[in-house]
Design a protein around this motif. Sequence first.
Motif, PDB file in Angstrom:
ATOM      1  N   GLY A   1     -10.930 -24.177  -9.890  1.00 47.06           N
ATOM      2  CA  GLY A   1     -10.626 -23.246 -10.966  1.00 47.06           C
ATOM      3  C   GLY A   1      -9.673 -22.132 -10.558  1.00 47.06           C
ATOM      4  N   ILE A   2      -9.468 -21.208 -11.480  1.00 44.59           N
ATOM      5  CA  ILE A   2      -8.588 -20.058 -11.254  1.00 44.59           C
ATOM      6  C   ILE A   2      -9.457 -18.885 -10.820  1.00 44.59           C
ATOM      7  CG2 ILE A   2      -6.974 -18.443 -12.323  1.00 44.59           C
ATOM      8  CD1 ILE A   2      -6.267 -20.721 -14.316  1.00 44.59           C
ATOM      9  N   HIS A   3      -9.170 -18.363  -9.641  1.00 46.20           N
ATOM     10  CA  HIS A   3      -9.933 -17.242  -9.094  1.00 46.20           C
ATOM     11  C   HIS A   3      -9.145 -15.952  -9.214  1.00 46.20           C
ATOM     12  CE1 HIS A   3     -13.142 -19.388  -6.612  1.00 46.20           C
ATOM     13  NE2 HIS A   3     -12.503 -20.337  -7.269  1.00 46.20           N
ATOM     14  N   ARG A   4      -9.873 -14.850  -9.433  1.00 40.24           N
ATOM     15  CA  ARG A   4      -9.275 -13.526  -9.404  1.00 40.24           C
ATOM     16  C   ARG A   4      -9.464 -12.945  -8.004  1.00 40.24           C
ATOM     17  NH1 ARG A   4     -13.121 -10.888 -13.464  1.00 40.24           N
ATOM     18  NH2 ARG A   4     -14.428 -12.412 -12.412  1.00 40.24           N
ATOM     19  N   TYR A   5      -8.429 -12.319  -7.497  1.00 35.59           N
ATOM     20  CA  TYR A   5      -8.513 -11.622  -6.212  1.00 35.59           C
ATOM     21  C   TYR A   5      -8.214 -10.159  -6.505  1.00 35.59           C
ATOM     22  CZ  TYR A   5      -8.930 -16.162  -4.189  1.00 35.59           C
ATOM     23  OH  TYR A   5      -9.393 -17.424  -3.884  1.00 35.59           O
ATOM     24  N   VAL A   6      -9.192  -9.306  -6.216  1.00 36.24           N
ATOM     25  CA  VAL A   6      -9.145  -7.908  -6.613  1.00 36.24           C
ATOM     26  C   VAL A   6      -8.919  -7.029  -5.393  1.00 36.24           C
ATOM     27  CG1 VAL A   6     -10.421  -6.058  -7.775  1.00 36.24           C
ATOM     28  CG2 VAL A   6     -10.763  -8.441  -8.480  1.00 36.24           C
ATOM     29  N   MET A   7      -7.925  -6.138  -5.484  1.00 31.67           N
ATOM     30  CA  MET A   7      -7.650  -5.164  -4.429  1.00 31.67           C
ATOM     31  C   MET A   7      -7.983  -3.790  -4.990  1.00 31.67           C
ATOM     32  SD  MET A   7      -4.208  -6.764  -2.837  1.00 31.67           S
ATOM     33  CE  MET A   7      -4.477  -6.002  -1.252  1.00 31.67           C
ATOM     34  N   VAL A   8      -8.911  -3.098  -4.331  1.00 28.94           N
ATOM     35  CA  VAL A   8      -9.404  -1.809  -4.804  1.00 28.94           C
ATOM     36  C   VAL A   8      -9.127  -0.747  -3.745  1.00 28.94           C
ATOM     37  CG1 VAL A   8     -11.416  -0.569  -5.688  1.00 28.94           C
ATOM     38  CG2 VAL A   8     -11.265  -3.048  -5.969  1.00 28.94           C
ATOM     39  N   LEU A   9      -8.624   0.384  -4.192  1.00 27.39           N
ATOM     40  CA  LEU A   9      -8.317   1.491  -3.295  1.00 27.39           C
ATOM     41  C   LEU A   9      -9.223   2.671  -3.622  1.00 27.39           C
ATOM     42  CD1 LEU A   9      -6.225   2.305  -1.057  1.00 27.39           C
ATOM     43  CD2 LEU A   9      -4.953   3.435  -2.891  1.00 27.39           C
ATOM     44  N   TYR A  10      -9.871   3.197  -2.581  1.00 22.22           N
ATOM     45  CA  TYR A  10     -10.718   4.382  -2.709  1.00 22.22           C
ATOM     46  C   TYR A  10     -10.136   5.494  -1.859  1.00 22.22           C
ATOM     47  CZ  TYR A  10     -14.412   1.381  -4.583  1.00 22.22           C
ATOM     48  OH  TYR A  10     -15.142   0.517  -5.349  1.00 22.22           O
ATOM     49  N   GLN A  11     -10.210   6.720  -2.356  1.00 19.81           N
ATOM     50  CA  GLN A  11      -9.825   7.866  -1.535  1.00 19.81           C
ATOM     51  C   GLN A  11     -11.074   8.366  -0.830  1.00 19.81           C
ATOM     52  OE1 GLN A  11      -7.417  10.793  -3.448  1.00 19.81           O
ATOM     53  NE2 GLN A  11      -7.218  12.013  -1.591  1.00 19.81           N
ATOM     54  N   GLN A  12     -10.979   8.518   0.482  1.00 21.21           N
ATOM     55  CA  GLN A  12     -12.103   8.972   1.285  1.00 21.21           C
ATOM     56  C   GLN A  12     -12.159  10.498   1.296  1.00 21.21           C
ATOM     57  OE1 GLN A  12     -11.063   5.401   4.374  1.00 21.21           O
ATOM     58  NE2 GLN A  12     -11.719   7.309   5.276  1.00 21.21           N
ATOM     59  N   ARG A  13     -13.364  11.019   1.358  1.00 18.44           N
ATOM     60  CA  ARG A  13     -13.545  12.472   1.482  1.00 18.44           C
ATOM     61  C   ARG A  13     -13.362  12.907   2.930  1.00 18.44           C
ATOM     62  NH1 ARG A  13     -17.103  10.769  -2.420  1.00 18.44           N
ATOM     63  NH2 ARG A  13     -16.945  11.843  -4.409  1.00 18.44           N
ATOM     64  N   SER A  14     -13.684  11.992   3.850  1.00 17.82           N
ATOM     65  CA  SER A  14     -13.539  12.265   5.280  1.00 17.82           C
ATOM     66  C   SER A  14     -13.364  10.925   6.002  1.00 17.82           C
ATOM     67  CB  SER A  14     -14.764  12.997   5.818  1.00 17.82           C
ATOM     68  OG  SER A  14     -15.921  12.200   5.628  1.00 17.82           O
ATOM     69  N   ARG A  15     -13.114  11.009   7.296  1.00 20.94           N
ATOM     70  CA  ARG A  15     -12.918   9.811   8.102  1.00 20.94           C
ATOM     71  C   ARG A  15     -14.195   8.961   8.076  1.00 20.94           C
ATOM     72  NH1 ARG A  15      -8.902   8.679  10.777  1.00 20.94           N
ATOM     73  NH2 ARG A  15      -8.886   7.215  12.486  1.00 20.94           N
ATOM     74  N   LEU A  16     -14.055   7.647   7.903  1.00 24.63           N
ATOM     75  CA  LEU A  16     -15.209   6.745   7.885  1.00 24.63           C
ATOM     76  C   LEU A  16     -15.406   6.133   9.257  1.00 24.63           C
ATOM     77  CD1 LEU A  16     -15.057   4.541   4.641  1.00 24.63           C
ATOM     78  CD2 LEU A  16     -16.510   6.490   5.096  1.00 24.63           C
TER      79      LEU A  16
END
Length: 178
Positions: free
Chosen positions: A114-129
């Motif tokens: 089938g057809i798959h979705r590939y999702v790229m999500v960006l989060y802004q961090q409050r501090s270094r992880l």
Amino acid sequence: MASHVEPLIVGRVINDVLDLFVPTVAMSVRFGTKDLTNGCEIKPSVAVNAPAVHITSRANDLFTLVMTDPDAPSPSEPSMRECLHWLVVNIPGGGDPSQGEEVVPYMSPRPPLGIHRYVMVLYQQRSRLVAPVPTASGVDAARARFSTRAFADRHGLGLPVAAMYFNAQREPASRRRH
């Protein structure tokens, strides 16, 4: 900014992967010479290598990038929702993922059915992880049944600041000439 979220709603990324959010950071993604637009099709052979990602922001900002397949193993029965394809933390603003810390290495799209979705999500961090570095066997375990929402909650990331998705489907095997 509503026009940037609309394709995510139509493509069911909002609900299946993310909650509704307002994009506040510009992110561009390119596979080779192909610029990513929401809902476009990218052939798996074009996405073998990690994409070039550029985040437009101040240099002292830090970001986390998550790429998942919410349709694994098949769109009609996504029992592995979500499959983690890439996770990079501590990416500096104005930079790209190569300047961050890769927690889970890039895995190219491999849609079996089938057809798959590939999702790229960006989060802004409050501090270094300080993200745990999984062992080789732990990487495989981390990929299966990943939850972008749960990861964001666990690390205090809040709502995304940008997101994009593309579609991919299995390519026919190349035919050999005799």
